[in-house]
Write an enzyme that holds these catalytic residues in place. Structure first.
Site, short mmCIF file in Angstrom:
data_model
loop_
_atom_site.label_atom_id
_atom_site.label_comp_id
_atom_site.label_asym_id
_atom_site.label_seq_id
_atom_site.Cartn_x
_atom_site.Cartn_y
_atom_site.Cartn_z
N GLY A 12 -39.11 89.03 61.64
CA GLY A 12 -39.27 88.92 60.19
C GLY A 12 -40.56 89.58 59.73
O GLY A 12 -41.60 89.42 60.36
N ARG A 22 -52.20 99.98 59.52
CA ARG A 22 -53.27 100.89 59.06
C ARG A 22 -54.44 100.88 60.05
O ARG A 22 -54.97 101.94 60.43
CB ARG A 22 -53.73 100.44 57.68
CG ARG A 22 -54.97 101.13 57.12
CD ARG A 22 -55.27 100.55 55.75
NE ARG A 22 -56.49 101.09 55.17
CZ ARG A 22 -57.69 100.57 55.36
NH1 ARG A 22 -57.84 99.51 56.13
NH2 ARG A 22 -58.75 101.10 54.78
N VAL A 25 -53.52 102.70 63.30
CA VAL A 25 -53.45 104.15 63.15
C VAL A 25 -54.85 104.75 62.98
O VAL A 25 -55.22 105.72 63.64
CB VAL A 25 -52.54 104.53 61.95
CG1 VAL A 25 -52.60 106.02 61.66
CG2 VAL A 25 -51.10 104.09 62.23
N ARG A 73 -34.50 92.63 64.19
CA ARG A 73 -34.40 91.77 65.39
C ARG A 73 -33.31 92.41 66.23
O ARG A 73 -32.17 92.49 65.80
CB ARG A 73 -34.01 90.34 65.00
CG ARG A 73 -35.06 89.65 64.15
CD ARG A 73 -34.73 88.16 63.97
NE ARG A 73 -35.78 87.49 63.21
CZ ARG A 73 -35.70 87.21 61.92
NH1 ARG A 73 -34.62 87.51 61.24
NH2 ARG A 73 -36.70 86.60 61.31
N ASP A 104 -43.00 85.44 68.21
CA ASP A 104 -42.93 85.27 69.67
C ASP A 104 -41.71 85.93 70.30
O ASP A 104 -41.75 86.30 71.48
CB ASP A 104 -43.09 83.80 70.09
CG ASP A 104 -42.08 82.89 69.44
OD1 ASP A 104 -41.25 83.38 68.65
OD2 ASP A 104 -42.13 81.68 69.73
N GLY A 105 -40.63 86.13 69.53
CA GLY A 105 -39.48 86.88 70.05
C GLY A 105 -39.91 88.31 70.38
O GLY A 105 -39.55 88.87 71.43
N THR A 126 -46.30 86.76 61.52
CA THR A 126 -45.19 85.94 61.02
C THR A 126 -45.75 84.93 60.03
O THR A 126 -46.85 84.40 60.22
CB THR A 126 -44.46 85.19 62.15
OG1 THR A 126 -43.66 84.15 61.56
CG2 THR A 126 -45.39 84.55 63.17
N ILE A 127 -44.97 84.67 58.98
CA ILE A 127 -45.44 83.69 57.99
C ILE A 127 -45.44 82.27 58.56
O ILE A 127 -46.04 81.38 57.99
CB ILE A 127 -44.59 83.73 56.70
CG1 ILE A 127 -43.12 83.36 56.99
CG2 ILE A 127 -44.72 85.06 55.98
CD1 ILE A 127 -42.31 83.04 55.73
N ASP A 128 -44.77 82.07 59.70
CA ASP A 128 -44.54 80.70 60.20
C ASP A 128 -45.75 80.05 60.86
O ASP A 128 -45.77 78.84 61.05
CB ASP A 128 -43.38 80.70 61.22
CG ASP A 128 -42.10 81.26 60.62
OD1 ASP A 128 -41.92 81.14 59.40
OD2 ASP A 128 -41.27 81.80 61.38
N ASP A 130 -46.50 79.93 63.93
CA ASP A 130 -45.90 79.08 64.98
C ASP A 130 -46.12 79.64 66.39
O ASP A 130 -45.33 79.39 67.28
CB ASP A 130 -44.39 78.92 64.71
CG ASP A 130 -43.65 80.26 64.74
OD1 ASP A 130 -44.30 81.32 64.73
OD2 ASP A 130 -42.41 80.23 64.78
N ARG A 172 -39.18 78.40 59.94
CA ARG A 172 -38.27 78.36 61.10
C ARG A 172 -38.31 76.96 61.72
O ARG A 172 -38.12 75.99 61.01
CB ARG A 172 -38.64 79.44 62.12
CG ARG A 172 -37.50 79.78 63.09
CD ARG A 172 -37.91 80.86 64.05
NE ARG A 172 -38.02 82.15 63.41
CZ ARG A 172 -36.99 82.98 63.24
NH1 ARG A 172 -35.81 82.66 63.68
NH2 ARG A 172 -37.16 84.14 62.66
N ARG A 245 -34.19 67.46 41.05
CA ARG A 245 -33.64 68.81 41.26
C ARG A 245 -34.12 69.34 42.61
O ARG A 245 -35.26 69.09 43.01
CB ARG A 245 -34.13 69.78 40.17
CG ARG A 245 -33.67 69.44 38.78
CD ARG A 245 -32.20 69.82 38.57
NE ARG A 245 -31.78 69.65 37.19
CZ ARG A 245 -31.27 68.50 36.68
NH1 ARG A 245 -31.14 67.45 37.46
NH2 ARG A 245 -30.91 68.44 35.41
O1 F6P Z 1 -39.87 83.95 60.88
C1 F6P Z 1 -39.99 84.21 59.52
C2 F6P Z 1 -38.85 83.62 58.75
O2 F6P Z 1 -39.03 83.91 57.39
C3 F6P Z 1 -38.64 82.11 58.95
O3 F6P Z 1 -39.53 81.33 58.20
C4 F6P Z 1 -37.20 81.96 58.54
O4 F6P Z 1 -36.61 80.88 59.21
C5 F6P Z 1 -36.58 83.26 59.01
O5 F6P Z 1 -37.64 84.19 59.17
C6 F6P Z 1 -35.55 83.83 58.08
O6 F6P Z 1 -35.01 84.95 58.67
P1 F6P Z 1 -34.05 85.99 57.93
O7 F6P Z 1 -34.90 86.86 57.07
O8 F6P Z 1 -33.43 86.74 59.05
O9 F6P Z 1 -33.09 85.19 57.12
#
Ligand code: F6P
Length: 321
Positions: A12, A22, A25, A73, A104-105, A126-128, A130, A172, A245
């Site tokens: 992602g 940047r 490079v 991916r 990590d993938g 990654t934004i996670d 994790d 995630r 909501r």
């Molecule tokens: O790993 C980043 C992330 O945005 C997770 O927070 C989320 O679960 C996943 O990717 C969403 O993936 P995709 O963009 O493939 O739907």
């Protein structure tokens, strides 16, 4: 000294990846290296889809979200055949080292390539937030700030109507984004996968307690690993009488111009990666620990566990009542 390197982004996308590209490079060019931009993650490596970069190829990207290299991916890269294609491309292009920016993938791919003789340095993007070995991953700060801004808007309307807003955020399998944005947004309850919860006790009862002290609108943050926000909203409305909501924030959390923190950390990490590769040092993850940029063996890094800060979680509960 290594003369030719490649850089790719995988998994992602995350705001700040461009700042890391940047830095890679610019640092590489300054050392007289040939730097290849590999497109769409490991796919570009298997399919030889890349171009050579120069100092100006990365002008005006430090402020841009997403990744100019595109990302993917790749399941084929996990096969022996895919791996062999990637190695063949490296040989054909004379690529002696790779910078892999991703989660990590993507690190597992870098480890497998390293095992087959292509030194790789991985950068956590990654934004996670994790990744076990890193206190910080590129993109986390921007995403957290985006969530905060979006929830602030939701709060405006929830407040105007005496409502409860149940908001699902990304991450995630990890609850970092939910936990810290829950704190930043003053959520009454925050549900994360690392801490078992009882909906009645941790959401409904907390809301009822705060209702008694005069609170009439509420924000509940739910990690995507828990999900089910629509059902939660119905249950809250039925049990508390507060109109509720649900919102799933979705991919708005992954885009946008990176914050200063993400630009700075990404620049430091990209630069560090090239300093390692220039001396032929691979199989490393660049990490931030206690505000310092360092590097860790990639095999070790993949075995490290990411622990949520339980004191922080407790604090968030204590001050949100
Ligand atoms: O790993 C980043 C992330 O945005 C997770 O927070 C989320 O679960 C996943 O990717 C969403 O993936 P995709 O963009 O493939 O739907």
């Amino acid at each position: 000294m290594i003369k030719t390197i490649g850089v790719l982004t995988s998994g992602g996308d995350a705001p700040g990846m461009n700042a890391a590209i940047r830095a890679v490079v610019r640092a590489g060019c300054e050392l007289g290296m040939k730097v290849y931009a590999i497109k769409r993650g490991y796919n570009g490596l298997m399919e030889d889809d890349m171009y050579e970069m120069n100092l100006r190829s990365v002008s005006d990207i430090i402020n841009r979200g997403g990744t100019i290299l595109y990302s993917a991916r790749s399941s084929r890269f996990k096969t022996e055949e895919g791996m062999q294609d990637a190695i063949n491309t490296c040989k054909k292009r004379g690529i002696e080292g790779l910078v892999v920016i991703g989660g990590d993938g993507s690190f597992r791919g870098a480890r497998d390539l390293s095992l087959r003789g292509i030194p790789c340095v991985a950068i956590p993007g990654t934004i996670d937030n994790d990744i076990g070995c890193c206190d910080y991953t590129i993109g986390y700060d921007t995403s957290m700030n985006t969530i905060m801004q979006m929830v602030d808007r939701i709060r405006d309307t929830a407040e105007s109507h005496d409502r409860c807003a149940v908001v699902e955020v990304m991450g995630r399998g990890a609850g970092y984004l939910a936990l810290t944005s829950g704190i930043a947004c003053g959520a009454t309850s925050t549900l994360i996968p690392e801490v078992p919860f009882d909906f009645e006790r941790d959401v409904i009862d907390r809301m009822k307690r705060t209702q008694k002290s005069g609170k009439v609108h509420f924000v509940i943050i739910v990690s995507e690993a828990i999900g089910g926000v629509e059902e939660m909203a119905k249950r809250i409305q039925a049990e508390t009488g507060v109109e509720t909501r649900a919102t799933i924030l979705g991919h708005v959390q992954r885009g946008g111009s990176p914050t200063a923190k993400d630009r700075i950390v990404a620049s430091q990490m990209g630069y560090h990666a090239v300093q390692l590769l220039k001396d032929g040092i691979g199989n490393r993850v660049v990490a931030m620990q206690k505000e310092k940029i360092l590097d860790i063996d990639i095999f070790e890094a993949l075995n490290m566990k990411n622990e949520i800060d339980l004191n922080m979680y407790k604090m968030s509960l204590d001050i949100s009542i």
